[in-house]
Design an enzyme around this catalytic site. Structure first.
Site, PDB file in Angstrom:
ATOM      1  N   ASP A  26     -33.022 122.355  40.243  1.00  0.00           N
ATOM      2  CA  ASP A  26     -31.717 121.908  40.706  1.00  0.00           C
ATOM      3  C   ASP A  26     -31.443 120.582  40.009  1.00  0.00           C
ATOM      4  O   ASP A  26     -32.367 119.932  39.494  1.00  0.00           O
ATOM      5  CB  ASP A  26     -31.735 121.745  42.226  1.00  0.00           C
ATOM      6  CG  ASP A  26     -30.424 121.231  42.765  1.00  0.00           C
ATOM      7  OD1 ASP A  26     -29.371 121.746  42.364  1.00  0.00           O
ATOM      8  OD2 ASP A  26     -30.457 120.280  43.571  1.00  0.00           O
ATOM      9  N   ASP A  55     -28.617 117.816  41.084  1.00  0.00           N
ATOM     10  CA  ASP A  55     -28.235 116.698  41.949  1.00  0.00           C
ATOM     11  C   ASP A  55     -29.291 116.456  43.020  1.00  0.00           C
ATOM     12  O   ASP A  55     -29.556 117.328  43.852  1.00  0.00           O
ATOM     13  CB  ASP A  55     -26.875 116.969  42.591  1.00  0.00           C
ATOM     14  CG  ASP A  55     -25.787 117.139  41.542  1.00  0.00           C
ATOM     15  OD1 ASP A  55     -25.512 116.164  40.827  1.00  0.00           O
ATOM     16  OD2 ASP A  55     -25.234 118.250  41.429  1.00  0.00           O
TER      17      ASP A  55
END
Length: 215
Positions: free
Chosen positions: A5, A7
């Site tokens: 991922d 963020d």
């Protein structure tokens, strides 16, 4: 292959983005804090978050408010965005093939990685939920990333900081590990990731090693 991922795992954008959203939502008559948004919504596409809260408040947001939030975020990213502490060193020492699968729109995603000096670790394997039908917690973006890279989902592991992301990775048939080393991490964060199905959780980037992903 490790699918990251972005963020809150690679770049510390969650505290910036959620602070902006909370300020604008509060100005529009829906008092909320950045901490509330982080606890309840991290990992989900931004437009879905705003739509869900609009449903709770029983009316649409003022025209252009979400666009304003997006503009403010892009502006602040240029001067405030930083990589998660230690993540570049972690990426250098991990020998596995790497990809990114994020809920962020593709232009913002690529810009975030470039600002933080991380894009070259993944190029061209950078994928966004905007490229698929459904965002996290649906598995679409992870399956899309695996397909585009020519890797079977069974041969992918995922590093995620959100319950939505952990849920999505499991639905894609991938092993998933949690990360609670971003500046937005909150009390109970690692427990929430474990309860969602993460095999183990790294509390910082220093914990990310080849052995961490092979347990």
């Amino acid at each position: 292959m490790i699918i990251f991922d972005c963020d809150g795992v690679l770049v510390d954008s969650e505290i910036i983005s959620n602070a902006i959203d909370a300020e604008l939502m509060t100005e529009a008559g829906w008092p909320v804090t950045a901490s509330d948004l982080i606890r309840n919504y991290i990992g989900r596409p931004k437009a879905e978050i705003w739509a869900d809260i609009a449903g709770q408040r029983g009316e649409e947001w003022p025209v252009g408010l979400l666009d304003r939030a997006d503009r403010l975020l892009l502006e602040r990213m240029e001067t405030e965005l930083r990589p998660v502490e230690g993540i570049a060193d972690a990426l250098r020492r991990l020998p596995q093939r790497k990809a990114v699968a994020s809920s962020s729109a593709l232009p913002k995603l690529r810009r975030s990685l470039k600002i933080c000096g991380l894009l070259d670790f993944f190029e061209p394997a950078v994928f966004s939920a905007s490229q698929v039908a459904r965002g996290k917690p649906a598995p679409d973006v992870f399956l899309f990333a695996a397909k585009q890279c020519g890797v079977d989902p069974d041969d992918c592991v995922v590093l995620e900081d959100s319950v939505a992301g952990v849920t999505a990775a499991l639905a894609a048939g991938m092993r998933v590990f949690g990360f609670a080393g971003g500046l937005h991490s909150y009390p109970g964060h690692r427990e929430n990731l474990l309860n969602a199905g993460a095999e183990r959780v790294a509390d910082n980037a220093d914990a990310l090693s080849e052995d961490f992903f092979t347990v």
